[in-house]
Design an enzyme around this catalytic site. Structure first.
Site, PDB file in Angstrom:
ATOM      1  NE  ARG A 182       5.461  -4.239  17.017  1.00 34.96           N
ATOM      2  CZ  ARG A 182       4.026  -3.692  17.178  1.00 34.96           C
ATOM      3  NH1 ARG A 182       3.286  -4.684  17.018  1.00 34.96           N
ATOM      4  NH2 ARG A 182       4.201  -3.004  16.818  1.00 34.96           N
ATOM      5  CB  CYS A 241      -0.671  -2.480  22.527  1.00 36.04           C
ATOM      6  SG  CYS A 241      -2.007  -1.483  21.768  1.00 36.04           S
TER       7      CYS A 241
END
Length: 285
Positions: A182, A241
């Site tokens: 990611r 995050c």
């Protein structure tokens, strides 16, 4: 004044803890959380839900990300309804090794100055592995006699402008705790744009855990994070995050490692990626 309390508690210590001033919170998140709670939870544990209780979910995640913090007033009201006072010893767990809502709730409590709060190391699975029998009772909280004092703010946060500046400041560091694919922009299962904040480094939160799903030792984590931080002080470090939840797992790991003081970018990638801002897809070391 309280003596230092470890951010983590082992299941055996929880079973032996003084129950007279203890409240256990089951803080699971995401789809089906309450059903999973009903299927089995620690005896006496009160249910806390991520989207309802630990966030003020906006219509547009460009404004604060997918899980912005609730107002201090709303959070104080939640604590009052749960029967929590500033002196309450709180133990919180989830069913994801503490990597989701449990760490978020731990961080929120610390950020308003609550001292006696710990996360169950290894989460619900650690209790199951220990042989603890789970309960299916619905536990109804008893509200506190006095309202929990409304905090002025959640301390230790930064906004989108500050994180952008910090990522290009050699005296500061931005840590992206998402999985490496990611971060590299190879995949993005949740947010609309793949990649990372340019200048951020990647230290996946999973590196905080050992093979059993518990936090690695304080010594191991300290060595690993000192290597990642280099010459940057913990208090000059920002962690994020996808939506400001899992990042709290790393903030707990840093405190466990004796490296407290890092800040949380609550909006995280879910906010940054919706603002038409620069996107990085190369590893920064």
């Amino acid at each position: 004044m309280y003596l230092f309390m470890s951010p983590l508690i082992e299941i055996n210590d929880l079973l032996l803890a003084d129950k007279s001033n203890l409240i256990i919170l089951d803080a699971r998140g995401f789809a089906g959380a309450y059903d999973r709670y009903l299927a089995g939870h620690l005896d006496g544990a009160l249910f806390v839900e991520l989207d309802r209780d630990l966030a003020n979910v906006p219509e547009n995640a460009a404004n604060g990300g997918r899980h912005p913090l609730p107002s201090p007033e709303a959070f104080a009201g939640l604590l009052t309804r749960l029967g929590i006072t500033p002196e309450t010893h709180i133990v919180v767990y989830d069913d994801k090794a503490g990597a989701n809502s449990a760490a978020r709730l731990w961080w929120m409590l610390k950020a308003i100055g609550h001292q006696q709060v710990q996360v169950l190391n290894g989460g619900l699975q650690a209790a199951i592995n220990h042989g603890v029998a789970l309960s299916t009772d619905v536990v109804v909280p008893q509200p506190a006699a006095q309202p929990y004092p409304v905090p002025l703010e959640f301390s230790g946060t930064v906004d989108i402008d500050e994180v952008g500046k910090a990522a290009h400041d050699d005296a500061r560091l931005v840590i992206d705790v998402r999985e490496n694919p990611r971060y590299l922009g190879q995949t993005e299962p949740i947010d609309s744009v793949a990649g990372h904040i340019p200048g951020a480094i990647n230290v996946p939160f999973a590196s905080n855990l050992d093979a059993s799903g518990k936090y690695r030792s304080a010594e191991e984590l300290q060595a690993a994070y000192k290597n990642s931080l280099g010459n940057v002080k913990p208090e000059d470090t920002i962690v994020h995050c996808g939506s400001g939840v899992t990042a709290c797992h790393t903030l707990l790991a840093l405190e466990h490692a004796g490296l407290p003081g890092a800040k949380l970018y609550v909006g995280s990638w879910s906010e940054w990626s919706r603002r038409d801002l620069p996107v990085g897809k190369e590893e920064r070391y």
